[in-house]
Scaffold this active site. Structure first.
Site, PDB file in Angstrom:
ATOM      1  CD  GLU A 114     -60.072 -14.465  -2.822  1.00  0.00           C
ATOM      2  OE1 GLU A 114     -59.621 -14.718  -1.692  1.00  0.00           O
ATOM      3  OE2 GLU A 114     -59.714 -15.052  -3.838  1.00  0.00           O
ATOM      4  CE  LYS A 116     -56.872 -10.992   6.894  1.00  0.00           C
ATOM      5  NZ  LYS A 116     -57.168 -11.677   8.119  1.00  0.00           N
ATOM      6  CG  ASP A 118     -62.491 -12.784  12.173  1.00  0.00           C
ATOM      7  OD1 ASP A 118     -61.343 -13.272  12.225  1.00  0.00           O
ATOM      8  OD2 ASP A 118     -62.975 -12.086  13.070  1.00  0.00           O
ATOM      9  NE  ARG A 137     -50.672 -18.738   9.295  1.00  0.00           N
ATOM     10  CZ  ARG A 137     -49.693 -18.263  10.056  1.00  0.00           C
ATOM     11  NH1 ARG A 137     -49.668 -18.561  11.332  1.00  0.00           N
ATOM     12  NH2 ARG A 137     -48.752 -17.497   9.546  1.00  0.00           N
ATOM     13  CE1 TYR A 228     -56.897 -18.681   2.084  1.00  0.00           C
ATOM     14  CE2 TYR A 228     -58.898 -18.436   3.375  1.00  0.00           C
ATOM     15  CZ  TYR A 228     -57.540 -18.691   3.304  1.00  0.00           C
ATOM     16  OH  TYR A 228     -56.836 -18.955   4.432  1.00  0.00           O
ATOM     17  CE  LYS A 315     -57.743  -7.214  10.119  1.00  0.00           C
ATOM     18  NZ  LYS A 315     -56.659  -7.732  10.845  1.00  0.00           N
ATOM     19  CB  CYS A 409     -64.302  -6.370  49.320  1.00  0.00           C
ATOM     20  SG  CYS A 409     -65.957  -6.758  48.740  1.00  0.00           S
ATOM     21  CB  CYS A 412     -67.428  -7.113  52.928  1.00  0.00           C
ATOM     22  SG  CYS A 412     -66.020  -7.991  52.230  1.00  0.00           S
ATOM     23  CB  CYS A 427     -63.921 -10.133  48.064  1.00  0.00           C
ATOM     24  SG  CYS A 427     -64.455 -10.106  49.774  1.00  0.00           S
ATOM     25  CB  CYS A 433     -68.270 -10.721  50.985  1.00  0.00           C
ATOM     26  SG  CYS A 433     -68.361  -9.547  49.640  1.00  0.00           S
TER      27      CYS A 433
HETATM   28  S1  IVH Z   1     -55.175 -15.655   1.108  1.00  0.00           S
HETATM   29  C1  IVH Z   1     -50.466 -15.620   2.170  1.00  0.00           C
HETATM   30  N1  IVH Z   1     -57.662 -15.014   1.230  1.00  0.00           N
HETATM   31  O1  IVH Z   1     -56.105 -14.342   6.537  1.00  0.00           O
HETATM   32  C2  IVH Z   1     -51.737 -15.753   2.815  1.00  0.00           C
HETATM   33  N2  IVH Z   1     -56.532 -15.375   3.281  1.00  0.00           N
HETATM   34  O2  IVH Z   1     -53.649 -12.898   7.416  1.00  0.00           O
HETATM   35  C3  IVH Z   1     -52.754 -15.969   1.766  1.00  0.00           C
HETATM   36  N3  IVH Z   1     -57.946 -15.132   5.257  1.00  0.00           N
HETATM   37  O3  IVH Z   1     -54.080 -17.061   7.269  1.00  0.00           O
HETATM   38  C4  IVH Z   1     -54.043 -16.089   2.346  1.00  0.00           C
HETATM   39  N4  IVH Z   1     -59.795 -14.647   4.188  1.00  0.00           N
HETATM   40  O4  IVH Z   1     -56.578 -17.417   7.354  1.00  0.00           O
HETATM   41  C5  IVH Z   1     -56.582 -15.323   1.942  1.00  0.00           C
HETATM   42  N5  IVH Z   1     -59.899 -14.442   1.129  1.00  0.00           N
HETATM   43  C6  IVH Z   1     -58.828 -14.756   1.855  1.00  0.00           C
HETATM   44  C7  IVH Z   1     -58.833 -14.829   3.262  1.00  0.00           C
HETATM   45  C8  IVH Z   1     -57.663 -15.138   3.937  1.00  0.00           C
HETATM   46  C9  IVH Z   1     -59.251 -14.842   5.370  1.00  0.00           C
HETATM   47  C10 IVH Z   1     -57.032 -15.375   6.395  1.00  0.00           C
HETATM   48  C11 IVH Z   1     -56.212 -16.621   6.275  1.00  0.00           C
HETATM   49  C12 IVH Z   1     -54.797 -16.213   6.440  1.00  0.00           C
HETATM   50  C13 IVH Z   1     -54.919 -14.864   7.054  1.00  0.00           C
HETATM   51  C14 IVH Z   1     -53.738 -14.034   6.649  1.00  0.00           C
END
Ligand code: IVH
Length: 671
Positions: A114, A116, A118, A137, A228, A315, A409, A412, A427, A433
């Site tokens: 999947e 990741k 953000d 969380r 997810y 990453k 500064c 001045c 400053c 100034c």
């Molecule tokens: S699975 C045991 N799937 O990444 C953790 N996490 O670093 C299992 N995150 O806290 C998480 N995309 O907020 C999972 N496709 C994805 C994700 C995902 C983003 C985040 C999530 C988690 C953090 C872990």
């Protein structure tokens, strides 16, 4: 209508609305128009107002928010919310694969890949087919109950399909709450227009939004959530994939980007594919999550204290470029804050040429151990301005030299100060100034403030250099001759400028208050303070407690307001501005119930030149009008500012609703 009839009507309406909501948010199709949808929602809202005892906590009307949470309750997670091990290299990923292979013995296994996402992790609990709780969380063991805010996320089902096997409906869904890139960009555009500080990135904004007290504001922020994972004791699924498919079937928003992979090479292909394509997605992503698919395998592999052994995050490297640091310049703002700016050899990064990068403060320069002429790495994350993330020490040569953060500064030469606990140097020479003096005047005349558009930055500098303006009040003393003798000024431009200054005397109080440039008092805060205290005299003597009583005014703002008004020079400025006829109280004729809008309903849309949205709402309400959120046949007026959505306009036109532009609204208001 009997209560029984109302009950059945509420139920039918709710089901109908959720059905259409699901079609729209999960299946990207519609069977009814926005107008018909709003009508259904409005009918339901009315019924719920009439029969409050029948209101369901998971009614679709919860989507528009309104509930206020003062303190978020702490909730213990049933299953801890772990984090993921990270890797940045394919070698480490291959090590991970080797470990899995070894731990699973000879058993064949598969991966589920999947993206990741953000954003912010969220746990959503469902019981008896209904959303029970949304929890952040927190520290992984316990988090905050943010249910009211979570219910405003339209793609999250509040009720699940009723034909579901009830034994499977107690479960926990995990997902990532995010603010779509487009929503974030629009929000910042609006902030810029209002002269407010910009938000740093979508992730922090989503996180801050989820913790807001007023769920109606959360609803307006249009958060979304990609789900997810699925957890529960009685689910009897054999794999993660089955859980994902089940979530999709129930109408959860699952990103369609996932892929099951039978071998590591397919995982690499997935990583490579999305490295290029991830920019096309509606949200920011920072990598790929590789999960062992079979739940029996996950169980066998188990968890460490912090993270599961069956999953890893690969990453992506942030887009970065290497270039030479040519110089560091220091800017002094109107508050006296000194900001170092890196001047770079121009370099192409993520589609744009970068010549400057922010360095934040002296600590940051120290941390990076920057030398002039160093080769530095520049990155563009979610942030707006690129930043320097490190120095390429391999390329450091004899041409480079360490530099000292200035003690005085740069403009001045006054010794710089650093307040305790703050990283920024200031400053303190506020009155001597130049950039602080001109900065305050520039802020005062700005389009978002007094809107004296016959003047600009250059004119302010000229006035300063010619000893004609040291404070905003000096502008109102300027004579024809003062201006005419300035470089570049002729008869017409002189008269224009003086006329612009004169006209600014009618700018409303709340904007004058913003124009003063009190630290942390942006446009919205100024509006709130002005409408609360009604005039400057009351605001000037307000106690700390009185200040923090105003909704959304916190300690930091209250302190800053008190500091500002404790300084004699500022008091004198206000007296002077008053004597020139500027507005220092809310215009009573507008605010004090002329009643000209009595009983009329209004929808406001777009942005306005002479009103902030909150201000406009207050004016309408205090003149007897009512603000409603959606356009219906019963609406009296749609007040249309700039950038109003075309759909709204079309809907209002099709219903023959009177559309007022800003000046027509003013006419109506003044009877
Ligand atoms: S699975 C045991 N799937 O990444 C953790 N996490 O670093 C299992 N995150 O806290 C998480 N995309 O907020 C999972 N496709 C994805 C994700 C995902 C983003 C985040 C999530 C988690 C953090 C872990």
């Amino acid at each position: 209508m009997t209560t029984e009839e109302a009950k059945s009507k509420i139920q039918k309406l709710s089901e109908k609305i959720e059905y259409h909501n699901r079609l729209y948010y999960q299946e990207n199709t519609t069977e009814i128009s926005d107008f018909e949808f709003d009508k259904l929602l409005e009918q339901l809202q009315k019924l719920e107002e009439q029969y409050p005892e029948l209101k369901d906590p998971n009614s679709p009307t919860q989507r528009v928010g309104g509930a206020i949470t003062k303190d978020f309750e702490t909730v213990k997670h049933e299953y801890p919310m772990l984090s993921l091990g990270n890797t940045y290299s394919k070698e480490e990923l291959s090590d991970f694969d080797e470990r899995i292979k070894k731990l699973l013995g000879d058993e064949p296994y598969e991966y589920f890949c999947e993206l990741k996402f953000d954003g912010v992790a969220l746990s959503i609990l469902y019981e008896d087919g209904e959303l029970q709780k949304g929890v952040t969380r927190g520290d992984g063991k316990k988090g905050d109950n943010v249910t009211n805010n979570v219910k405003t996320i339209r793609s999250l089902p509040l009720k699940l399909n009723s034909d579901l096997d009830k034994s499977k409906v107690k479960f926990e869904v995990r997902g990532e709450v995010f603010m779509p890139k487009e929503v974030f960009a629009n929000l910042n555009k609006e902030k810029q227009k209002q002269g407010e500080a910009l938000l740093a990135n979508p992730r922090n904004t989503a996180s801050g939004t989820l913790k807001m007290q007023d769920s109606a504001v959360v609803a307006s922020r249009k958060l979304d959530c990609y789900c997810y994972s699925l957890l529960g004791d009685d689910l009897n699924f054999a794999s993660h994939e089955e859980g994902i498919l089940f979530l999709e079937e129930l109408g959860f928003n699952v990103s369609k980007t996932y892929k099951k992979c039978n071998e590591l090479s397919q995982v690499y292909d997935f990583i490579n594919l999305w490295e290029k394509k991830r920019n096309e997605l509606p949200l920011e992503t920072d990598g790929v999550v590789v999960k062992v698919n079979k739940l029996a395998h996950q169980k066998k592999l188990g968890n460490t204290a912090k993270s599961p052994r069956w999953a890893i995050a690969y990453k992506y490297k942030a887009e970065s470029a290497s270039t030479r640091l040519l110089d560091v310049q220091y800017q002094v703002g109107r508050t006296g804050a000194v900001t170092p700016v890196a001047i770079l050899e121009p370099v192409l990064l993520a589609g744009t040429t970068v010549k400057r990068a922010s360095l934040h403060n002296a600590n940051e320069i120290e941390r990076l151990d920057l030398h002039i002429n160093d080769y530095v790495f520049v990155e563009k994350g979610g942030e707006i301005i690129p930043k320097i993330t490190g120095v390429d020490l391999n390329l450091r040569d004899n041409d480079t030299h360490k530099f000292q953060y200035p003690q005085v500064c740069p403009v001045c030469s006054t010794s710089l100060e650093r307040k305790e606990g703050e990283a920024v140097h200031y400053c303190p020479n506020q009155d001597g100034c130049a950039p602080q003096i001109t900065g305050r005047i520039e802020h005062f005349i700005h389009r978002n403030a007094m809107n004296i558009d016959s003047m600009g930055e250059q004119t302010v500098k000229l006035l300063y250099e010619n000893d004609l303006a040291r404070t905003p009040a000096d502008l109102y003393k300027l004579t024809y001759d003062d201006v005419f003798q300035l470089e570049g000024f002729k008869d017409l431009s002189t008269r224009n400028m003086l006329e612009g200054i004169e006209n600014s005397k009618s700018i409303p109080f709340e904007i004058v208050l913003f124009a003063l440039g009190i630290r942390y008092v942006g446009k919205t805060v100024a509006e709130k303070l002005a409408f609360h205290f009604k005039n400057i005299d009351k605001l000037m003597v307000a106690t700390f407690d009185e200040l923090i009583e105003v909704p959304e005014i916190g300690d930091r703002i209250a302190e800053s307001v008190q500091d500002y008004f404790s300084i004699d020079k500022n008091k004198k400025l206000i007296e002077e501005l008053k004597s020139y006829g500027l507005q220092f109280h809310i215009n009573e004729s507008q605010i004090n119930n002329s009643g000209s809008l009595e009983g009329k309903s209004f929808v406001i849309s777009g942005v306005f030149e002479s009103y902030g949205r909150d201000e406009l709402k207050t004016i309408i309400k205090s003149n007897g009008g009512k603000i409603v959120s959606s356009i219906s046949g019963k609406l009296d007026y749609l007040v249309a500012g700039e950038n109003m959505g075309p759909a709204k306009k079309k809907k209002a036109e099709s219903l023959d609703i009177t559309i007022l532009d800003e000046s027509q609204f003013k006419e109506l208001l003044n009877g």
